[in-house]
Design a protein around this motif. Structure first.
Motif, mmCIF file in Angstrom:
data_model
loop_
_atom_site.group_PDB
_atom_site.id
_atom_site.type_symbol
_atom_site.label_atom_id
_atom_site.label_comp_id
_atom_site.label_asym_id
_atom_site.label_seq_id
_atom_site.Cartn_x
_atom_site.Cartn_y
_atom_site.Cartn_z
ATOM 1 N N GLY A 1 0.797 -1.221 0.000
ATOM 2 C CA GLY A 1 0.000 0.000 0.000
ATOM 3 C C GLY A 1 0.833 1.276 0.000
ATOM 4 N N VAL B 1 1.770 -5.834 -5.183
ATOM 5 C CA VAL B 1 1.116 -7.071 -4.738
ATOM 6 C C VAL B 1 -0.357 -6.764 -4.451
ATOM 7 C CG1 VAL B 1 1.161 -8.928 -3.040
ATOM 8 C CG2 VAL B 1 3.296 -7.807 -3.718
ATOM 9 N N GLY C 1 -2.107 0.206 4.695
ATOM 10 C CA GLY C 1 -1.284 -0.804 4.036
ATOM 11 C C GLY C 1 -2.019 -2.107 3.819
ATOM 12 N N GLY D 1 0.221 -8.309 3.356
ATOM 13 C CA GLY D 1 1.538 -8.889 3.066
ATOM 14 C C GLY D 1 2.694 -8.130 3.689
ATOM 15 N N ILE E 1 6.505 -7.950 7.701
ATOM 16 C CA ILE E 1 7.837 -7.392 7.391
ATOM 17 C C ILE E 1 8.373 -6.625 8.600
ATOM 18 C CG2 ILE E 1 9.208 -5.928 5.802
ATOM 19 C CD1 ILE E 1 7.828 -8.305 4.372
ATOM 20 N N GLY F 1 2.592 -3.166 14.725
ATOM 21 C CA GLY F 1 2.073 -3.167 16.090
ATOM 22 C C GLY F 1 1.509 -1.811 16.469
ATOM 23 N N TRP G 1 12.571 -12.042 0.111
ATOM 24 C CA TRP G 1 11.280 -12.691 0.313
ATOM 25 C C TRP G 1 10.133 -11.928 -0.326
ATOM 26 C CZ3 TRP G 1 12.450 -17.185 2.354
ATOM 27 C CH2 TRP G 1 13.597 -17.282 3.158
ATOM 28 N N MET H 1 -3.148 9.556 12.828
ATOM 29 C CA MET H 1 -2.543 8.279 12.454
ATOM 30 C C MET H 1 -3.523 7.364 11.702
ATOM 31 S SD MET H 1 0.621 7.644 12.940
ATOM 32 C CE MET H 1 1.815 8.918 13.162
ATOM 33 N N VAL H 2 -4.621 7.974 11.218
ATOM 34 C CA VAL H 2 -5.533 7.258 10.318
ATOM 35 C C VAL H 2 -5.541 8.061 9.027
ATOM 36 C CG1 VAL H 2 -7.915 6.498 9.944
ATOM 37 C CG2 VAL H 2 -6.984 6.557 12.254
ATOM 38 N N GLY I 1 3.640 7.326 8.541
ATOM 39 C CA GLY I 1 3.471 6.926 9.949
ATOM 40 C C GLY I 1 4.699 7.379 10.723
ATOM 41 N N GLU J 1 12.284 4.097 10.112
ATOM 42 C CA GLU J 1 11.359 2.959 10.013
ATOM 43 C C GLU J 1 10.970 2.635 8.570
ATOM 44 O OE1 GLU J 1 7.791 2.520 12.753
ATOM 45 O OE2 GLU J 1 6.841 2.255 10.818
ATOM 46 N N ARG K 1 10.992 2.020 4.536
ATOM 47 C CA ARG K 1 12.045 1.553 3.629
ATOM 48 C C ARG K 1 12.228 2.549 2.486
ATOM 49 N NH1 ARG K 1 15.083 -1.229 6.099
ATOM 50 N NH2 ARG K 1 14.261 0.211 7.594
ATOM 51 N N LEU L 1 12.703 2.681 -1.094
ATOM 52 C CA LEU L 1 12.496 1.668 -2.139
ATOM 53 C C LEU L 1 13.621 1.702 -3.172
ATOM 54 C CD1 LEU L 1 8.683 1.560 -2.966
ATOM 55 C CD2 LEU L 1 9.972 0.279 -1.256
HETATM 56 C C1 LIG Z 1 -0.781 7.288 8.985
HETATM 57 C C2 LIG Z 1 0.061 6.044 9.189
HETATM 58 C C3 LIG Z 1 -0.020 5.350 10.391
HETATM 59 C C4 LIG Z 1 0.727 4.189 10.599
HETATM 60 N N1 LIG Z 1 0.631 3.541 11.808
HETATM 61 C C5 LIG Z 1 1.366 2.413 12.044
HETATM 62 C C6 LIG Z 1 1.265 1.727 13.297
HETATM 63 O O1 LIG Z 1 0.506 2.095 14.189
HETATM 64 N N2 LIG Z 1 2.025 0.618 13.476
HETATM 65 C C7 LIG Z 1 2.869 0.137 12.506
HETATM 66 O O2 LIG Z 1 3.531 -0.887 12.743
HETATM 67 N N3 LIG Z 1 2.971 0.766 11.309
HETATM 68 C C8 LIG Z 1 2.253 1.885 11.062
HETATM 69 N N4 LIG Z 1 2.361 2.547 9.854
HETATM 70 C C9 LIG Z 1 3.288 2.043 8.853
HETATM 71 C C10 LIG Z 1 2.619 1.152 7.770
HETATM 72 O O3 LIG Z 1 1.254 1.413 7.659
HETATM 73 C C11 LIG Z 1 2.813 -0.340 8.039
HETATM 74 O O4 LIG Z 1 4.184 -0.642 8.154
HETATM 75 C C12 LIG Z 1 2.206 -1.207 6.917
HETATM 76 O O5 LIG Z 1 2.270 -2.562 7.284
HETATM 77 C C13 LIG Z 1 2.891 -1.031 5.568
HETATM 78 O O6 LIG Z 1 2.103 -1.719 4.604
HETATM 79 P P1 LIG Z 1 2.155 -1.371 3.073
HETATM 80 O O7 LIG Z 1 1.359 -2.429 2.362
HETATM 81 O O8 LIG Z 1 1.736 0.021 2.841
HETATM 82 O O9 LIG Z 1 3.707 -1.585 2.771
HETATM 83 P P2 LIG Z 1 4.633 -0.761 1.751
HETATM 84 O O10 LIG Z 1 4.849 0.610 2.267
HETATM 85 O O11 LIG Z 1 4.122 -0.898 0.380
HETATM 86 O O12 LIG Z 1 5.987 -1.591 1.891
HETATM 87 C C14 LIG Z 1 6.752 -1.536 3.088
HETATM 88 C C15 LIG Z 1 7.902 -2.531 2.974
HETATM 89 O O13 LIG Z 1 7.397 -3.859 2.940
HETATM 90 C C16 LIG Z 1 7.768 -4.522 1.725
HETATM 91 N N5 LIG Z 1 6.611 -5.307 1.293
HETATM 92 C C17 LIG Z 1 5.330 -4.868 1.124
HETATM 93 N N6 LIG Z 1 4.538 -5.904 0.762
HETATM 94 C C18 LIG Z 1 5.331 -7.001 0.685
HETATM 95 C C19 LIG Z 1 5.112 -8.376 0.333
HETATM 96 N N7 LIG Z 1 3.919 -8.865 -0.015
HETATM 97 N N8 LIG Z 1 6.198 -9.223 0.349
HETATM 98 C C20 LIG Z 1 7.428 -8.776 0.697
HETATM 99 N N9 LIG Z 1 7.691 -7.503 1.026
HETATM 100 C C21 LIG Z 1 6.656 -6.625 1.020
HETATM 101 C C22 LIG Z 1 8.126 -3.408 0.750
HETATM 102 O O14 LIG Z 1 9.054 -3.858 -0.214
HETATM 103 C C23 LIG Z 1 8.707 -2.363 1.667
HETATM 104 O O15 LIG Z 1 10.043 -2.665 1.952
HETATM 105 C C24 LIG Z 1 1.597 3.709 9.605
HETATM 106 C C25 LIG Z 1 1.683 4.413 8.381
HETATM 107 C C26 LIG Z 1 0.911 5.565 8.179
HETATM 108 C C27 LIG Z 1 1.008 6.298 6.874
#
Ligand SMILES: Cc1cc2nc3c(=O)[nH]c(=O)nc-3n(C[C@H](O)[C@H](O)[C@H](O)COP(=O)(O)OP(=O)(O)OC[C@H]3O[C@@H](n4cnc5c(N)ncnc54)[C@H](O)[C@@H]3O)c2cc1C
Length: 351
Positions: free
Chosen positions: A53, A71, A118, A121, A125, A129, A176, A224-225, A237, A344, A346, A348
């Motif tokens: 996402g 994905v 997000g 998947g 990673i 939490g 992975w 945070m939403v 985040g 925190e 990545r 890309l």
């Molecule tokens: C407003 C806001 C609030 C947030 N609050 C929190 C919180 O309370 N707690 C928390 O832990 N995080 C929080 N986050 C961070 C984020 O939402 C999480 O880490 C979320 O899980 C990321 O998901 P994503 O699909 O957007 O990953 P992406 O940003 O697309 O990817 C993140 C990393 O994961 C890898 N990745 C993604 N999908 C896969 C897959 N299928 N296989 C292998 N690698 C993959 C990517 O290559 C990249 O390195 C927040 C973010 C925002 C914007």
């Protein structure tokens, strides 16, 4: 590959809205498409970057070379297993909608993780939490492709080495691809109330649904939403993790806080023991006490007005500006407390 796009803009696919295009881009709705894309990339000698996402991702201004693999696989399956229910979710499922559905189904174990952006998947990673809960508590299996060999593997939690905002996936990012995740959830289980702020705000007879709503309300107050009407949510985040330090290093940081006149007594520095040998400090507290108040601006980027850990893009900025501001914060915290904050999200194509 028929669906391959070239020069696809990535900024609109991230919550920060920054960065350049993907050299090649594929949105994969089937897991077979994901595997075919990995084979294509290997044959064409193209690097692969996985995108969910885009809520924990920073895209360089120059974009990402090689193939960016979006994905977008969907699907849920439920199976009763003794006292619990095994829920298998495809990696591209939207996390917030997934948690909502689990709460509707009266399945306990994820209710405090509502409102996190997000996809499923990405949750293993960095062991997502919030509010006293982590996905590692309920993840039972992670099905992946090992990109080194192209083979599918099924990983148990002990293989994943989950820790605070960390896992072996994060330590070996290029290896992975997560295809699906199994959660073991408890039908009719009690909501987790382990976080003081949540406990204080929860209704007297808490249910999964009311605790989920309380979490979302608390998160909303801190921006945070995701909300297009709230400029503070154009972020990734928390930009830094809370530092977990050997006790002696944490003690030195606390002494530095007293010496700098940030606090009068060491007890005033927030900290939590992590086992016997380590201490967790609050990154947001360190940032604010190093002189970066909430709302601090550097041109088009800045700190959220509600949350000192969130770096926000106000529009028209660049990733270079964002990273320069992040570096300024890291240097400021290091100079004042001797603590080096870790990023925190990545970067890309680079991390
Ligand atoms: C407003 C806001 C609030 C947030 N609050 C929190 C919180 O309370 N707690 C928390 O832990 N995080 C929080 N986050 C961070 C984020 O939402 C999480 O880490 C979320 O899980 C990321 O998901 P994503 O699909 O957007 O990953 P992406 O940003 O697309 O990817 C993140 C990393 O994961 C890898 N990745 C993604 N999908 C896969 C897959 N299928 N296989 C292998 N690698 C993959 C990517 O290559 C990249 O390195 C927040 C973010 C925002 C914007």
């Amino acid at each position: 590959m028929d669906d391959l796009r070239h020069g696809e803009p990535l900024a609109p696919r991230t919550t920060l809205g920054l960065g350049g295009p993907a050299e090649h881009f594929l949105e994969a709705r089937e897991s077979t498409q994901l595997e075919a894309a990995l084979r294509w990339a290997k044959e064409a000698a193209q690097a692969v970057t996985v995108l969910g996402g885009g809520s924990n991702a920073v895209v360089p201004d120059a974009g990402v070379l090689g193939l960016v693999l979006d994905v977008a696989t969907r699907g849920l399956a439920f199976a009763k297993e003794g006292e619990r229910v095994r829920v298998t979710a495809q990696a591209g499922e939207d996390w917030g909608a997934f948690v909502d559905r689990m709460v509707e189904e009266e399945l306990a174990g994820l209710e405090c993780l509502a409102g996190i952006p997000g996809r499923v998947g990405a949750t293993p990673i960095q062991n997502v939490g919030a509010y006293g809960q982590e996905v590692a508590e309920t993840i039972d299996r992670v099905r992946v492709v090992d990109r080194r060999t192209g083979e599918r593997r099924e990983l148990a939690p002990e293989d994943c080495a989950f820790a605070y905002r960390d896992s072996m996936f994060k330590r070996d990012l290029g290896r992975w691809l997560v295809l699906e995740v199994d959660f073991l959830l408890t039908p009719g289980g009690a909501p987790a109330l382990r976080y003081a702020e949540l406990e204080k705000n929860a209704p007297p007879v808490p249910t999964l649904a009311s605790v989920k709503e309380t979490v979302v309300a608390l998160r909303r107050r801190k921006s945070m939403v995701l909300d297009p009407a709230d400029p503070n949510t154009r972020s990734a985040g928390s930009f830094f993790t809370n530092p977990i330090l050997p006790n002696d290093e944490a003690a030195r940081a606390i002494e530095a806080a007293v010496r700098a006149g940030v606090v009068e007594a060491p007890e005033a520095v927030p900290r939590w023991p992590v086992g016997e040998a380590r201490t967790k400090l609050a990154a947001g507290w360190l940032i604010e006490r190093a002189g970066f108040a909430k709302g601090t601006r550097r041109g088009a980027v800045g700190l959220s007005t509600k949350h000192a850990l969130a770096l926000v893009h106000h529009g028209g900025g660049t990733t270079a500006e964002l990273l320069a501001f992040a570096e300024e914060i890291v240097a400021g915290v290091r100079a004042r407390f001797g603590v080096t904050l870790e990023r925190e999200p990545r970067l890309l194509g680079v991390d």
